[in-house]
Design a protein around this motif. Structure first.
Motif, short mmCIF file in Angstrom:
data_model
loop_
_atom_site.label_atom_id
_atom_site.label_comp_id
_atom_site.label_asym_id
_atom_site.label_seq_id
_atom_site.Cartn_x
_atom_site.Cartn_y
_atom_site.Cartn_z
N GLU A 87 3.41 12.20 9.50
CA GLU A 87 2.13 11.53 9.77
C GLU A 87 1.06 12.54 10.15
O GLU A 87 -0.12 12.32 9.87
N ASN B 189 -4.46 15.40 5.65
CA ASN B 189 -4.89 15.13 4.28
C ASN B 189 -5.99 14.08 4.23
O ASN B 189 -6.96 14.23 3.48
N ARG B 190 -5.85 13.02 5.02
CA ARG B 190 -6.88 11.98 5.05
C ARG B 190 -8.22 12.55 5.49
O ARG B 190 -9.26 12.24 4.92
N GLU C 186 -0.23 13.73 6.88
CA GLU C 186 -1.01 12.67 6.27
C GLU C 186 -2.39 12.55 6.93
O GLU C 186 -3.39 12.35 6.26
#
Length: 190
Positions: free
Chosen positions: A99, A105-106, A102
């Protein structure tokens, strides 16, 4: 971890190298995985600092110049400590902290999408969400794989070529008129 590898890097050895007692180490980190997670987080913060700085620097520049600088910043970020980056990439699944990746990346996608929106008059792409995904994923995949599998691409001579070719790829996608689809008869012949 870089010198000895994850499996050989014990908390005792880490405490010794850090100059603290094992008890002190455990006060802040319940185990080696927690240490790796903290290093990953610190590494990601350093990378994002570079990315945010580059985006602020190029906000008002024409797309061609801006994309080149953003690609150079991504490559520069991956050059910070490529050996550490390689070890962390291998250990992320062990930490169970995907997470964090992630989230990183977001944030990259959101920042790049905002950049594209501000330059939309220079682009041929219509779907900015998809364009941000394609560009960020392409840049990250190229630089990340260069770190993991092609370390020679991070030599001073090779970096310039990597920046130029990656910039050409991204600009081609963002600004070139799309080619018409080939006739199915032509595909059959090919």
């Amino acid at each position: 971890m870089v010198r000895e590898g994850f499996d050989r890097a014990s908390t005792n050895r880490i405490a010794e190298v850090a100059g603290v007692s094992v008890g002190s180490l455990y006060q802040y980190f319940p185990g080696k995985e927690a240490l790796v997670t903290a290093v990953i987080e610190r590494h990601h913060q350093e990378l994002m600092r570079l990315v945010r700085g580059a985006l602020a620097e190029v906000a008002s520049q024409p797309i061609a110049k801006a994309v080149r600088r953003l690609v150079a910043a991504a490559i520069e970020a991956h050059r910070i400590d490529p050996k550490l980056h390689r070890v962390l990439a291998e250990q992320i699944p062990r930490t169970g902290r995907l997470e964090n990746v992630e989230r990183f990346n977001r944030e990259n996608y959101v920042l790049f999408r905002t950049f594209l929106e501000e330059h939309s008059d220079e682009l041929r792409v219509v779907d900015l969400d998809l364009a941000a995904f394609v560009c960020v994923t392409s840049i990250e995949a190229l630089t990340h794989n260069a770190v993991l599998h092609r370390s020679e691409m991070f030599s001073d001579e090779a970096v310039e070529t990597l920046v130029e070719e990656t910039t050409r790829l991204v600009l081609g996608y963002l600004t070139s008129a799309s080619r018409p689809a080939r006739d199915s008869r032509q595909l059959h012949v090919l």
